[in-house]
Scaffold this motif. Structure first.
Motif, PDB file in Angstrom:
ATOM      1  N   ASP A 154     -28.485  -9.499  -9.899  1.00 15.47           N
ATOM      2  CA  ASP A 154     -27.963  -9.907  -8.339  1.00 15.47           C
ATOM      3  C   ASP A 154     -27.202 -11.337  -8.733  1.00 15.47           C
ATOM      4  O   ASP A 154     -26.280 -11.436  -8.371  1.00 15.47           O
ATOM      5  CB  ASP A 154     -29.200 -10.694  -7.740  1.00 15.47           C
ATOM      6  N   PHE A 155     -27.742 -12.282  -9.694  1.00  9.20           N
ATOM      7  CA  PHE A 155     -27.225 -13.130 -10.410  1.00  9.20           C
ATOM      8  C   PHE A 155     -25.855 -12.581 -11.745  1.00  9.20           C
ATOM      9  O   PHE A 155     -24.753 -13.110 -10.549  1.00  9.20           O
ATOM     10  CB  PHE A 155     -27.602 -13.947 -11.221  1.00  9.20           C
ATOM     11  N   ASP A 156     -26.000 -11.738 -11.669  1.00  9.03           N
ATOM     12  CA  ASP A 156     -24.871 -11.090 -12.508  1.00  9.03           C
ATOM     13  C   ASP A 156     -23.643 -11.201 -11.731  1.00  9.03           C
ATOM     14  O   ASP A 156     -22.644 -10.580 -11.687  1.00  9.03           O
ATOM     15  CB  ASP A 156     -25.352 -10.295 -13.904  1.00  9.03           C
ATOM     16  N   THR A 157     -24.106 -10.037 -11.030  1.00  5.99           N
ATOM     17  CA  THR A 157     -23.526  -9.011  -9.569  1.00  5.99           C
ATOM     18  C   THR A 157     -22.592 -10.361  -8.666  1.00  5.99           C
ATOM     19  O   THR A 157     -21.259 -10.086  -8.196  1.00  5.99           O
ATOM     20  CB  THR A 157     -23.993  -8.387  -8.557  1.00  5.99           C
ATOM     21  N   LEU A 158     -23.638 -11.826  -8.311  1.00  3.24           N
ATOM     22  CA  LEU A 158     -22.834 -12.855  -7.803  1.00  3.24           C
ATOM     23  C   LEU A 158     -22.007 -13.959  -8.580  1.00  3.24           C
ATOM     24  O   LEU A 158     -20.232 -13.621  -8.085  1.00  3.24           O
ATOM     25  CB  LEU A 158     -23.759 -13.531  -7.432  1.00  3.24           C
ATOM     26  N   GLU A 159     -21.874 -13.396  -9.194  1.00  3.86           N
ATOM     27  CA  GLU A 159     -20.774 -13.692 -10.859  1.00  3.86           C
ATOM     28  C   GLU A 159     -19.354 -13.056 -11.072  1.00  3.86           C
ATOM     29  O   GLU A 159     -18.829 -13.473 -10.993  1.00  3.86           O
ATOM     30  CB  GLU A 159     -21.388 -14.217 -12.650  1.00  3.86           C
ATOM     31  N   ASP A 160     -20.164 -11.687 -11.017  1.00  4.72           N
ATOM     32  CA  ASP A 160     -18.481 -11.021 -11.012  1.00  4.72           C
ATOM     33  C   ASP A 160     -17.561 -10.770  -9.956  1.00  4.72           C
ATOM     34  O   ASP A 160     -16.219 -11.813  -9.854  1.00  4.72           O
ATOM     35  CB  ASP A 160     -18.579  -9.305 -11.231  1.00  4.72           C
ATOM     36  N   LYS A 161     -18.477 -11.308  -8.653  1.00  6.81           N
ATOM     37  CA  LYS A 161     -17.839 -11.119  -7.927  1.00  6.81           C
ATOM     38  C   LYS A 161     -17.480 -12.689  -7.441  1.00  6.81           C
ATOM     39  O   LYS A 161     -15.831 -12.337  -7.205  1.00  6.81           O
ATOM     40  CB  LYS A 161     -18.388 -10.953  -6.274  1.00  6.81           C
ATOM     41  N   VAL A 162     -17.621 -13.681  -7.804  1.00  8.55           N
ATOM     42  CA  VAL A 162     -17.296 -14.889  -8.204  1.00  8.55           C
ATOM     43  C   VAL A 162     -15.793 -15.228  -9.090  1.00  8.55           C
ATOM     44  O   VAL A 162     -14.398 -15.625  -8.210  1.00  8.55           O
ATOM     45  CB  VAL A 162     -17.958 -15.718  -7.888  1.00  8.55           C
ATOM     46  N   ASP A 163     -15.721 -14.319  -9.672  1.00  7.08           N
ATOM     47  CA  ASP A 163     -14.949 -14.273 -10.731  1.00  7.08           C
ATOM     48  C   ASP A 163     -13.575 -13.629 -10.600  1.00  7.08           C
ATOM     49  O   ASP A 163     -12.866 -13.742 -10.084  1.00  7.08           O
ATOM     50  CB  ASP A 163     -15.209 -13.733 -12.293  1.00  7.08           C
ATOM     51  N   GLN A 164     -14.159 -11.829  -9.271  1.00  3.58           N
ATOM     52  CA  GLN A 164     -12.853 -11.657  -8.365  1.00  3.58           C
ATOM     53  C   GLN A 164     -12.298 -12.148  -7.478  1.00  3.58           C
ATOM     54  O   GLN A 164     -10.318 -12.383  -7.588  1.00  3.58           O
ATOM     55  CB  GLN A 164     -13.914 -10.302  -7.920  1.00  3.58           C
TER      56      GLN A 164
END
Length: 98
Positions: free
Chosen positions: A32-42
């Motif tokens: 979940d954290f990795d997914t959120l991190e990807d979304k923040v990067d996007q």
């Protein structure tokens, strides 16, 4: 003594079960954290793109204003030039009186 061994075995089983669940939850949280991190990067990338577009648009608006100002000045000068040419063509008022 057997009761103590059984109690310790139950505790060990419970601890082992909790440890397994905790590891699974930690793995899920990491995903979940990795997914959120990807979304923040996007989102960060999108914000940077919008900011760059905004700066380009402001620069384009500024350039358009300057070009329009120059165009208006040129039109005013051309109008003034044409008016001066027209005034030179008119006969002077002195000749009509004679």
């Amino acid at each position: 003594m057997w009761t103590q061994i059984i109690k310790s075995a139950k505790e060990l089983f419970t601890i082992s079960e909790r440890s397994t669940r905790n590891k699974e939850e930690i793995a899920k949280l990491r995903t979940d954290f990795d997914t959120l991190e990807d979304k923040v990067d996007q989102l960060t990338t999108a914000i940077h793109l919008l900011a760059n577009d905004n700066m380009r648009m402001k620069e384009e608006i500024k350039n358009n204003r300057e070009a329009e100002t120059r165009e208006r000045e040129n039109l005013a000068l051309r109008l003034e030039n044409e008016m001066l040419k027209f005034e030179r063509r008119l006969p002077s008022g002195d000749k009509q009186e004679r």
